[in-house]
Design an enzyme around this catalytic site. Structure first.
Site, PDB file in Angstrom:
ATOM      1  N   SER A   1      12.357  -6.511   9.231  1.00 18.35           N
ATOM      2  CA  SER A   1      12.508  -6.015   7.863  1.00 18.35           C
ATOM      3  C   SER A   1      13.867  -5.339   7.731  1.00 18.35           C
ATOM      4  CB  SER A   1      11.390  -5.005   7.566  1.00 18.35           C
ATOM      5  OG  SER A   1      11.514  -4.476   6.266  1.00 18.35           O
TER       6      SER A   1
ATOM      7  N   LYS B   1       2.712  -3.853  -5.680  1.00 18.96           N
ATOM      8  CA  LYS B   1       2.162  -2.540  -5.360  1.00 18.96           C
ATOM      9  C   LYS B   1       1.665  -1.911  -6.648  1.00 18.96           C
ATOM     10  CE  LYS B   1       5.147   0.670  -4.633  1.00 18.96           C
ATOM     11  NZ  LYS B   1       6.463   0.964  -4.131  1.00 18.96           N
ATOM     12  N   SER B   2       0.430  -1.421  -6.627  1.00 16.40           N
ATOM     13  CA  SER B   2      -0.069  -0.719  -7.808  1.00 16.40           C
ATOM     14  C   SER B   2      -1.209   0.211  -7.428  1.00 16.40           C
ATOM     15  CB  SER B   2      -0.551  -1.716  -8.864  1.00 16.40           C
ATOM     16  OG  SER B   2      -1.033  -1.005  -9.987  1.00 16.40           O
TER      17      SER B   2
ATOM     18  N   THR C   1       0.802  -1.235   0.000  1.00 15.12           N
ATOM     19  CA  THR C   1       0.000   0.000   0.000  1.00 15.12           C
ATOM     20  C   THR C   1       0.828   1.275   0.000  1.00 15.12           C
ATOM     21  OG1 THR C   1      -0.142   0.092   2.422  1.00 15.12           O
ATOM     22  CG2 THR C   1      -1.861  -1.164   1.269  1.00 15.12           C
TER      23      THR C   1
ATOM     24  N   ASP D   1      -0.269  -5.192   3.008  1.00 13.98           N
ATOM     25  CA  ASP D   1       0.946  -4.756   3.696  1.00 13.98           C
ATOM     26  C   ASP D   1       0.967  -3.234   3.824  1.00 13.98           C
ATOM     27  OD1 ASP D   1       4.007  -5.584   4.380  1.00 13.98           O
ATOM     28  OD2 ASP D   1       3.965  -3.686   3.284  1.00 13.98           O
TER      29      ASP D   1
ATOM     30  N   LYS E   1       4.067  -2.149  10.575  1.00 14.38           N
ATOM     31  CA  LYS E   1       5.494  -2.113  10.901  1.00 14.38           C
ATOM     32  C   LYS E   1       5.794  -1.051  11.958  1.00 14.38           C
ATOM     33  CE  LYS E   1       6.398  -3.326   6.072  1.00 14.38           C
ATOM     34  NZ  LYS E   1       5.286  -2.694   5.356  1.00 14.38           N
TER      35      LYS E   1
ATOM     36  N   LEU F   1       8.914  -5.339  -8.171  1.00  9.26           N
ATOM     37  CA  LEU F   1       8.761  -4.901  -9.571  1.00  9.26           C
ATOM     38  C   LEU F   1       9.766  -3.799  -9.893  1.00  9.26           C
ATOM     39  CD1 LEU F   1       4.856  -4.800  -9.590  1.00  9.26           C
ATOM     40  CD2 LEU F   1       6.324  -6.583 -10.538  1.00  9.26           C
TER      41      LEU F   1
ATOM     42  N   TYR G   1       3.860   4.748   6.229  1.00  6.84           N
ATOM     43  CA  TYR G   1       3.131   5.058   4.999  1.00  6.84           C
ATOM     44  C   TYR G   1       2.011   6.079   5.204  1.00  6.84           C
ATOM     45  CZ  TYR G   1       5.376   0.605   3.674  1.00  6.84           C
ATOM     46  OH  TYR G   1       6.266  -0.420   3.456  1.00  6.84           O
TER      47      TYR G   1
ATOM     48  N   GLU H   1      -6.078   0.194 -11.449  1.00  9.67           N
ATOM     49  CA  GLU H   1      -7.097  -0.863 -11.287  1.00  9.67           C
ATOM     50  C   GLU H   1      -6.819  -2.086 -12.155  1.00  9.67           C
ATOM     51  OE1 GLU H   1     -11.942  -1.501 -11.326  1.00  9.67           O
ATOM     52  OE2 GLU H   1     -11.133   0.507 -11.681  1.00  9.67           O
TER      53      GLU H   1
ATOM     54  N   ASN I   1      -2.277  -8.549 -11.569  1.00 14.42           N
ATOM     55  CA  ASN I   1      -1.269  -9.175 -10.702  1.00 14.42           C
ATOM     56  C   ASN I   1      -1.752 -10.494 -10.100  1.00 14.42           C
ATOM     57  OD1 ASN I   1       0.701  -7.274 -11.204  1.00 14.42           O
ATOM     58  ND2 ASN I   1       0.168  -5.991  -9.449  1.00 14.42           N
TER      59      ASN I   1
ATOM     60  N   HIS J   1      10.559  -2.290  11.296  1.00 13.74           N
ATOM     61  CA  HIS J   1      10.716  -1.781   9.928  1.00 13.74           C
ATOM     62  C   HIS J   1      12.184  -1.663   9.511  1.00 13.74           C
ATOM     63  CE1 HIS J   1       8.298   0.789   6.852  1.00 13.74           C
ATOM     64  NE2 HIS J   1       9.300   0.196   6.261  1.00 13.74           N
TER      65      HIS J   1
END
Length: 323
Positions: free
Chosen positions: A166, A270-271, A23, A50, A84, A219, A55, A274, A280, A117
């Site tokens: 992480s 992540k995108s 996200t 996630d 996180k 990606l 964020y 739509e 994915n 994190h």
């Protein structure tokens, strides 16, 4: 791997879906907002979401999850939600309040996974990246083992079903694993991982310890100017990925995602688009040959899009060692 549900079993007995929806959105990206994107992801079939305190979108993501529960599309137990612990909350006494703050924003009773994190602690306070009058990021010195013990208590309290880390390197993972009185091993280590940085050695180490590797920037990267060197090559433009995409009648992005799943890596996609979000989910509809996998392994060139420049100079800076 439980192929029916596309899940992997964690070392504490819980299951994590192998494909997750990331996200994080860079400043110039939000064509659709996190709430809308998360709803679309759940509608498309994503069950692993996630996010993170960093964020600044947990209220919206929580709203999206709760609205899909209210609509009867999913139950809470169908969703695997990750948050996180940000670096400014690394001190043991700040861990639980930070998790509670995230839960309050989400309006959820628990998170499925709570992870540290970064191994680099920053000075506590309101700023995400606290700086002194010269603009230098202010570090904090914290015993990560003490931070970990507080995460273990959060798990015992039922605030987090599973706990992990992480951006840890092998030495930092070993420090937690060898901690006297360790109650729970980290279930995962979420790191940057893609064909240009395939993390083979770290992956082998994690597998040997029954720790799942979770791939972010799978990606390539959103190329957020705040964190990413703009001169680095664009992963999805790679001709090898392009050729494999053509061969399998898929997109380069799907090839990069499928590569991780076949290596036993849990992968975040992540995108904010739509069509791409729906696309994915097609990662489960084809398979790469062992020859394809070898070719993709050959793309590794140790290109790190996110090198955490702000943390260079901290004793716990994780990326100066080989892995």
């Amino acid at each position: 791997m439980d192929l029916k549900r596309h899940c992997v079993k964690l070392n504490d007995g819980h299951f994590i879906p192998v494909l997750g929806f990331g996200t994080y959105a860079s400043i110039e990206m939000p064509k659709i907002k996190p709430e809308e994107a998360t709803k679309l992801a759940i509608d498309a079939g994503f069950r692993h979401i996630d996010s993170a305190y960093l964020y600044k979108n947990e209220e919206e993501v929580g709203r999206a999850i709760r609205s899909k529960i209210a609509d009867g599309i999913v139950k809470r137990e169908d969703i695997f939600y990750t948050s996180k612990l940000w670096a400014t909350f690394s001190r043991p006494e700040l861990v639980r309040p930070a998790l509670e703050k995230s839960l309050k924003k989400l309006q959820l009773d628990y998170v499925d996974l709570y992870i540290i994190h970064s191994p680099v602690a920053l000075k506590p306070g309101k700023e995400i990246l606290p700086t002194d009058e010269h603009g230098k990021v202010m570090f904090d010195m914290v015993d990560l083992c003490a931070t970990w013990e507080t995460l273990e208590k959060c798990k015992d309290a039922g605030l987090a079903k599973s706990i992990g880390v992480s951006n840890f390197n092998r030495r930092q993972l070993e420090m937690i694993l060898n901690k006297p009185g360790l109650k729970y091993k980290p279930v995962c280590n979420q790191v940057e991982c893609h064909p240009y940085l395939n993390q083979n050695k770290l992956l082998d180490f994690c597998k040997s310890k029954d720790i799942v590797l979770v791939a972010y920037s799978a990606l390539g990267s959103s190329r957020d100017k705040r964190w990413v060197d703009q001169s680095l090559p664009v992963l999805l433009d790679d001709p090898v990925l392009g050729a494999l995409a053509k061969k399998h009648k898929q997109t380069p992005g799907l090839i990069a995602l499928r590569y991780q799943i076949q290596r036993g890596v849990v992968v975040l996609a992540k995108s904010c688009n739509e069509e791409r979000i729906k696309e994915n989910m097609q990662v489960f509809e084809f398979q790469l040959t062992s020859e394809d996998m070898k070719v993709l392994d050959g793309l590794n060139r140790n290109v790190r899009y996110f090198n955490a420049e702000y943390a260079i100079g901290h004793p716990n800076y994780p990326f100066s060692e080989e892995y």
